[in-house]
Scaffold this motif. Structure first.
Motif, PDB file in Angstrom:
ATOM      1  N   VAL A 180       0.706  32.318 -29.145  1.00 47.32           N
ATOM      2  CA  VAL A 180       0.433  30.884 -28.956  1.00 47.32           C
ATOM      3  C   VAL A 180      -1.033  30.711 -28.567  1.00 47.32           C
ATOM      4  O   VAL A 180      -1.454  31.236 -27.533  1.00 47.32           O
ATOM      5  N   GLU A 211       3.767  34.493 -18.326  1.00 40.46           N
ATOM      6  CA  GLU A 211       3.682  35.685 -19.181  1.00 40.46           C
ATOM      7  C   GLU A 211       4.460  35.506 -20.480  1.00 40.46           C
ATOM      8  O   GLU A 211       4.118  36.107 -21.492  1.00 40.46           O
ATOM      9  N   GLU A 212       5.514  34.662 -20.443  1.00 39.44           N
ATOM     10  CA  GLU A 212       6.267  34.381 -21.675  1.00 39.44           C
ATOM     11  C   GLU A 212       5.345  33.777 -22.729  1.00 39.44           C
ATOM     12  O   GLU A 212       5.487  34.025 -23.917  1.00 39.44           O
ATOM     13  N   LEU A 213       4.421  32.964 -22.263  1.00 41.01           N
ATOM     14  CA  LEU A 213       3.467  32.322 -23.182  1.00 41.01           C
ATOM     15  C   LEU A 213       2.310  33.243 -23.534  1.00 41.01           C
ATOM     16  O   LEU A 213       1.849  33.263 -24.673  1.00 41.01           O
ATOM     17  N   LEU A 214       1.842  34.000 -22.544  1.00 44.80           N
ATOM     18  CA  LEU A 214       0.665  34.845 -22.777  1.00 44.80           C
ATOM     19  C   LEU A 214       0.952  35.962 -23.772  1.00 44.80           C
ATOM     20  O   LEU A 214       0.086  36.339 -24.557  1.00 44.80           O
ATOM     21  N   ILE A 215       2.173  36.474 -23.745  1.00 47.88           N
ATOM     22  CA  ILE A 215       2.503  37.581 -24.659  1.00 47.88           C
ATOM     23  C   ILE A 215       2.751  37.059 -26.078  1.00 47.88           C
ATOM     24  O   ILE A 215       2.590  37.791 -27.049  1.00 47.88           O
ATOM     25  N   ALA A 216       3.119  35.787 -26.191  1.00 49.38           N
ATOM     26  CA  ALA A 216       3.472  35.222 -27.504  1.00 49.38           C
ATOM     27  C   ALA A 216       2.209  34.815 -28.282  1.00 49.38           C
ATOM     28  O   ALA A 216       1.150  34.612 -27.688  1.00 49.38           O
TER      29      ALA A 216
END
Lengths: 258, 309
Positions: A102, A95-100
């Motif tokens: 990227v 989720e850290e990546l999905l929200i960013a």
């Protein structure tokens, strides 16, 4: 806002995180392949190999060295991505990546480069170990390096796809155990397919690992059961297909989003 | 300016469950906004759609005027999320979690270190920066998620039950911190089961139930809907019988505790003067129920009634 700068930093962050992850647990990630390969060299190369004699004009240990190096690269590139991305899903820090902000291709390339880095590191360690058992003469540095990197990319991608679909730890060990290991062992690591009856030679041609092992062996020894152009073509086709499939999985959120 | 605009947002899961049935919601920039609802009402689904963690079935979401579909990356840069569940790598050191998150937003390493230091210090986690996240207490983990959500300095911060399971002292220090960053201009959307928290922090409120917004107004207006309040009075001397106080509904809980229902238009001075005339001395007084809690139960109760009917 310079998006390319953002992408570059995001990519570097994923790769650095991946490298730190496998280096932090080097006893589990770097040491075991080094020990296993040393055992292969001692048992198959020295003890049994000396009784086997020559294969394709090379001593048996010289013949199996390229395959053993590539086998370590395949297994570690795959294992790195499958275990890392699956943990990312399992503990929800995907989720850290999905929200960013990227893009999917940056996520994919970050994980693949992480897998390639571990594959390369293990490959280098195994190559250094092999120097204790044999005089390694490289026929073509460029072909050796090219096949090494392309194979690593291909299996890092395969590991990613496995991780996307995996729902339990069993799922990330089933493919390596029941698919990857047989394909690698039957992919000409320990023998030339010219030793097989013609029917099994033809069956072996279905195995994509055969093309990689032979292309890599050609890079090191200059001998191969397979035409180099065909081998490189097949590796590239697989890389393109797996990349497109991985990106499609990410954009559809398969195994990641509800 | 509008910080968040949601139009006709719908979400149906693959198993056919309809989680959101056409949500419309607007949050103005600088607001401190409460999104309340019972368990399973759809709060976390709304938040997950805004944060791109769940794919919506239909509808439109825009953040500070940037559409989440057509200007995805710009919109994403403006959001910070503190989710309900812990979602960080438990094996990573605290500081590294913040540095990685900053990296995903394209923040250069040097600036990321500075921001990590700022927020870890503000949230009293600086001493723990080298510890693996798994060694933190529950309250520290919640604060770590707040620090992580702020590291790219979002304009819209969404907190999904940020104080769940946190002791009152830490909860109050978190409230103070959230008020400060709201005063500095960050728009905040908060979901919580502590209605006292919502009443104390938020200026506007939406109540969601069964995937629909059933109330959307300012906190002051909502509270003004409250027609009666029940006060619990602790008495100096015990009473044998229920006193008669004209105009008020009174009940005696035990000898020293009275419960009195007071209408909005009634005066507390009048009540106390009547009690004083009867020689009843009040030592202390409190609301029986949090005011927002009373309204919340009424609204959700009505909504459930209309859904089931």
């Amino acid at each position: 806002m310079n998006f390319w700068r953002v992408y570059r930093i995001a990519f570097q962050t994923i790769v650095t995180k991946e490298i730190l992850r496998f280096m932090r647990i080097w006893v589990q990630t770097i040491l075991p392949p080094a020990i296993t390969t040393t055992l292969y060299f001692v048992i198959f190369g020295k003890l049994i190999g000396e009784r086997i004699g020559e294969m394709e004009g090379y001593s048996y240990i010289d013949f199996i060295v390229p395959g053993l190096i590539l086998m370590a690269v395949i297994q570690n590139s795959y294992a790195n991505v499958v275990s890392s991305f699956f943990s990312t899903k399992l503990q929800h820090y995907i989720e850290e990546l999905l929200i960013a902000p990227v893009p999917n291709w940056v996520i994919l390339s970050g994980y693949v480069v992480g897998g390639v880095t571990r594959g390369t590191l293990v490959g280098v360690v195994v190559t250094i170990i092999s120097l204790f058992f044999t005089d390694l003469q490289i026929n073509s540095y460029s072909i050796t390096l090219l096949v090494f990197v392309l194979t690593s990319i291909l299996f890092a991608l395969a590991g990613f796809i496995n991780a996307v679909y995996a729902q339990s730890f069993d799922d990330i060990s089933i493919v390596p155990t029941f698919v990857l290991t047989p394909l690698t062992y039957l992919g000409g690591v320990f023998y030339s397919i010219s030793l097989l009856p013609s029917f099994w030679q033809n069956v072996s041609l279905i195995n994509p690992v055969l093309y990689m092992v032979n292309a890599f062996r050609f890079g090191i020894l200059g001998v191969s059961d397979i035409d180099l152009v065909v081998a490189l073509g097949i590796i590239l086709v697989f890389i393109v297909l797996l990349t497109l499939f991985s990106l499609s999985l990410l954009s559809r959120g398969v195994g990641i989003k509800n | 300016m509008t910080a968040l605009s949601i139009n006709n947002l719908r979400k149906t899961y693959r198993n056919g469950f309809v989680a959101l049935k056409g949500i419309n919601m607007t949050v103005e920039a600088g607001d401190f906004y409460a999104l309340l609802g019972p368990n399973g009402a759809g709060k976390s689904t709304v938040i997950s759609v805004i944060a791109s963690l769940i794919t919506k079935s239909s509808g439109q979401v825009s953040i500070y005027g940037h559409d989440l579909d057509s200007e995805r990356e710009t919109a994403k840069r403006l959001i910070g999320l503190v989710p309900q569940e812990f979602n960080f790598n438990m094996w990573e050191p605290v500081e590294e979690i913040l540095l990685n998150q900053a990296g995903y937003y394209g923040i250069p390493r040097k600036l990321a270190y500075e921001r990590a230091e700022t927020y870890l210090k503000q949230l009293n986690l600086w001493d723990k920066r080298q510890s693996q996240a798994r060694w933190l207490s529950g309250g520290m983990k919640r604060r770590l998620m707040i620090a992580r959500a702020l590291v790219h300095q979002p304009q819209l911060l969404i907190l999904d039950e940020p104080t769940a399971g946190v002791d009152i002292e830490i909860r109050r220090s978190m409230w103070k911190f959230l008020r400060e960053i709201n005063q500095q201009g960050t728009t905040i959307i908060l979901t919580t089961h502590y209605l006292e928290e919502a009443e104390s922090l938020c200026r506007n409120i939406a109540i969601i139930d069964h995937g629909q917004i059933i109330e959307q107004t300012s906190m002051a207006k909502l509270l003004s809907q409250l027609n009666t309040e029940i006060f619990v009075l602790n008495l100096d001397q015990p009473l044998e019988v229920v006193p008669h106080v004209p105009g008020y509904t009174v009940s005696l809980q035990d000898g020293r505790t009275l419960e009195i229902e007071v209408l909005r238009e009634q005066s507390m001075n009048d009540l106390f003067s009547q009690l004083s005339q009867q020689g009843i001395s009040v030592v202390s007084m409190r609301n029986k129920q949090n005011r927002l809690e009373q309204l919340f139960i009424d609204l959700v109760g009505r909504s459930s009634g209309s859904v089931s009917s």
